[in-house]
Design an enzyme around this catalytic site. Structure first.
Site, short mmCIF file in Angstrom:
data_model
loop_
_atom_site.label_atom_id
_atom_site.label_comp_id
_atom_site.label_asym_id
_atom_site.label_seq_id
_atom_site.Cartn_x
_atom_site.Cartn_y
_atom_site.Cartn_z
N TYR A 151 12.27 31.80 4.72
CA TYR A 151 11.00 32.48 5.00
C TYR A 151 10.88 32.87 6.48
O TYR A 151 11.35 32.13 7.35
CB TYR A 151 9.81 31.58 4.65
CG TYR A 151 9.55 31.49 3.17
CD1 TYR A 151 9.33 32.63 2.41
CD2 TYR A 151 9.48 30.25 2.54
CE1 TYR A 151 9.08 32.54 1.04
CE2 TYR A 151 9.21 30.14 1.18
CZ TYR A 151 9.01 31.30 0.44
OH TYR A 151 8.76 31.20 -0.89
N MET A 172 8.72 24.99 0.46
CA MET A 172 7.97 23.98 -0.29
C MET A 172 8.89 23.14 -1.17
O MET A 172 8.75 21.93 -1.25
CB MET A 172 6.90 24.66 -1.15
CG MET A 172 5.97 23.63 -1.80
SD MET A 172 4.79 24.36 -2.94
CE MET A 172 3.80 25.34 -1.85
N ARG A 198 -10.87 -0.06 14.41
CA ARG A 198 -10.64 0.73 13.20
C ARG A 198 -11.57 0.19 12.12
O ARG A 198 -12.51 0.86 11.72
CB ARG A 198 -9.16 0.59 12.83
CG ARG A 198 -8.68 1.54 11.82
CD ARG A 198 -7.17 1.47 11.64
NE ARG A 198 -6.72 0.23 11.00
CZ ARG A 198 -5.47 0.02 10.59
NH1 ARG A 198 -4.55 0.95 10.78
NH2 ARG A 198 -5.13 -1.10 10.01
N LYS A 212 0.84 -1.20 0.00
CA LYS A 212 0.00 0.00 0.00
C LYS A 212 0.88 1.26 0.00
O LYS A 212 2.08 1.19 0.28
CB LYS A 212 -0.92 -0.01 1.23
CG LYS A 212 -0.18 0.02 2.56
CD LYS A 212 -1.13 -0.31 3.72
CE LYS A 212 -0.41 -0.30 5.05
NZ LYS A 212 -1.20 -0.92 6.12
C1 LIG Z 1 -0.42 -1.83 6.89
C2 LIG Z 1 -0.90 -3.14 7.41
C3 LIG Z 1 -0.01 -4.19 7.64
C4 LIG Z 1 1.49 -4.05 7.57
O1 LIG Z 1 2.00 -3.62 8.81
P1 LIG Z 1 3.57 -3.47 9.07
O2 LIG Z 1 3.66 -3.03 10.48
O3 LIG Z 1 4.04 -2.42 8.11
O4 LIG Z 1 4.17 -4.79 8.78
C5 LIG Z 1 -0.55 -5.42 7.99
N1 LIG Z 1 -1.89 -5.59 8.11
C6 LIG Z 1 -2.76 -4.58 7.93
C7 LIG Z 1 -4.21 -4.84 8.12
C8 LIG Z 1 -2.30 -3.31 7.59
O5 LIG Z 1 -3.18 -2.31 7.42
#
Ligand SMILES: *Cc1c(COP(=O)(O)O)cnc(C)c1O
Length: 371
Positions: free
Chosen positions: A264, A313, A136, A38
Site C-alpha cells: 500500500y 491488515m 493508577r 490477564k
Molecule cells: C499485571 C500485573 C502484575 C504482573 O506484572 P509482571 O511485570 O508481568 O510480572 C502484577 N501485579 C499487578 C497489580 C498487575 O497489574
C-alpha cells in the site's frame, strides 16, 4: 500437508512448568505464587495456561477484568482468582463465579458492602489495594484507618489480602523510590495490625520486584511476564523458557523489477531486482505497522527477512532476495526469548506489548497437539 494451521502461536506448557518451578525455587518456602493470566495469559491462551498452573499447584490466579475470569471458571478452574480491576456493577458476577475483587477505592468498597448487606452475604473474600506511588488504582496510604472504620461498621467482608504494586521494580536507578514504596506499604500493614488485622496475605512484587527485591516478597508474589519466559535482565531471562512461539508460512513469492513498488501507498520501491515473500499475518493479527519499512525482520530458513514497506491488515511482505526459500516454507516470527526481545527493542517497545498484541485471530495450539 501438516494438519495444523499455516499461522499459529504454539503454546509450550512444559516451558510454563519450568518457569513456575524456577519461581518456586527462588522463593522461601511458604511464600505463595499468584500467576497473572490477564489479557489471555499475556496473549498465550488463558484457559490452557490457567489449567496447567492449577495442576502445578499455583496458589492464586489474577486477571484484570471480571470478563476474563468467567471463562476460567466455566472451564473448571477452581483456584482462587483475584480480579484486579472490577467495576461496581460486577459484584453479582463476583459472587456468582466466586471471584475475589480488588476493592481499590471508597466508591467500590461502599458499593460492594451495600450489595453484600442487601443480599445477606457474609465473609465475602476481597482484596484491598494501596496506592504507594503508581497513581493508577488504590487507596492512599493515609486511608488505612478510614478503610477499617468502614469495614468494621458492617463486618461483611473477609480481607483476603492487602497489596500494593511497584512502579519501577525493573530499574536499579529507581531503587530509592521502590524502597520508599515498600516502607509506605509497611506503614499500612502496621495500621491494620494495630487494629487487629494481620492474618491476610501481604504482597507487592511483580516479576521484576520478585527478582530484584527479595526483602519485599512478604507472603505472596505476583508473577506475570516471568511465567511466560521474560524477565528484566538477561541473567534471569536465560533461566526461563518462552511459552509462546509464533509461526507462519510463505503464501507467495514475487520477483520485483527495479523501479516497481511493494504494498500500500507504494511503501517500498525496489532499487534493483528483488524477490519478496508474502506472509499471512498483518496488523490485525498483532504485527504493528511500526515494524514496517525494515524496522523488523522474520526468520526464513535461518535467515532474516526484512519487512518491506507497510504492514497490511492481513499480510506482510518481506525481502527474500538473498534467502533460499519457496512458497509454503515456514516463517518464524519468534521462537525464542531473544527474538521477542529484539522485535521489541527495534521498535521501542517491550515484550509485554508484542505478546499481548497477538490477536485472537491467530490460532493457539498446544505444543503436544502438534504432530
Ligand atoms: C499485571 C500485573 C502484575 C504482573 O506484572 P509482571 O511485570 O508481568 O510480572 C502484577 N501485579 C499487578 C497489580 C498487575 O497489574
Amino acid at each position: 500437508m501438516p494438519n495444523h494451521p499455516a499461522t499459529f502461536l504454539e503454546i509450550n506448557l512444559d516451558a510454563l512448568k519450568h518457569n513456575y518451578h524456577f519461581f518456586r525455587n527462588i522463593l522461601n518456602p511458604g511464600v505463595k505464587i499468584l500467576a497473572v493470566v490477564k489479557a489471555f495469559a499475556y496473549g498465550h491462551e488463558a484457559v490452557a495456561v490457567a489449567k496447567k498452573l492449577a495442576e502445578l499447584g499455583v496458589d492464586y490466579l489474577a486477571v484484570a477484568f471480571v470478563r476474563e475470569a468467567i471463562p476460567l471458571r466455566k472451564a473448571g478452574v477452581q483456584t482462587p482468582i483475584l480480579v484486579l480491576h472490577p467495576q461496581v456493577h460486577e459484584v453479582k458476577d463476583c459472587v456468582a463465579y466466586n471471584l475475589e475483587p480488588n476493592l481499590y477505592s471508597f466508591r467500590i468498597l461502599k458499593d460492594f458492602i451495600a450489595y453484600f448487606k442487601k443480599e445477606s452475604i457474609q465473609d465475602f473474600p476481597v482484596h484491598l489495594k494501596i496506592n504507594t506511588g503508581l497513581n493508577r488504582l488504590g487507596f492512599k496510604v493515609e486511608d488505612a484507618e478510614s478503610i477499617l472504620d468502614l469495614i468494621e461498621e458492617e463486618q461483611l467482608i473477609n480481607i483476603k489480602s492487602v497489596f500494593s504494586h511497584l512502579v519501577a521494580s525493573e530499574d536499579p536507578a529507581e531503587k530509592e523510590f521502590t524502597q520508599q514504596q515498600i516502607a509506605d506499604y509497611q506503614k499500612v500493614l502496621d495500621v491494620f495490625s494495630k487494629r487487629g488485622y494481620g492474618s491476610f496475605i501481604k504482597h507487592m512484587c511483580n516479576t521484576s520486584g520478585t527478582l530484584n527485591y527479595p526483602e519485599a516478597h512478604f507472603d505472596m508474589v505476583r508473577i506475570g511476564i516471568g511465567m511466560y519466559g521474560y524477565a528484566n535482565e538477561t541473567k534471569w531471562t536465560n533461566k526461563l523458557k518462552n511459552v509462546g512461539s509464533l509461526y507462519s508460512i510463505i503464501s507467495q513469492i514475487h520477483e520485483i523489477q527495479k523501479g516497481e513498488t511493494v504494498g500500500y501507498n507504494r511503501g517500498f520501491m525496489a532499487n534493483k531486482k528483488i524477490r519478496t515473500a508474502t506472509i499471512p499475518l498483518g496488523h490485525a493479527d498483532g504485527i504493528p505497522r511500526s515494524w514496517g519499512q525494515g524496522a523488523n525482520a522474520f526468520l526464513i530458513n535461518g535467515k532474516k527477512a526484512l519487512i518491506l514497506g507497510n504492514v497490511c491488515m492481513d499480510m506482510t511482505m518481506v525481502d527474500v532476495t538473498d534467502i533460499e526459500c519457496k512458497e509454503g516454507d515456514q516463517v518464524i516470527l519468534f521462537d525464542s526469548q531473544n527474538d521477542v526481545i529484539e522485535l521489541a527493542h527495534n521498535t521501542q517497545t517491550i515484550s509485554y506489548e508484542i505478546l499481548t498484541a497477538i490477536s485472537q485471530r491467530v490460532p493457539r495450539i498446544i505444543k503436544k497437539d502438534i504432530p
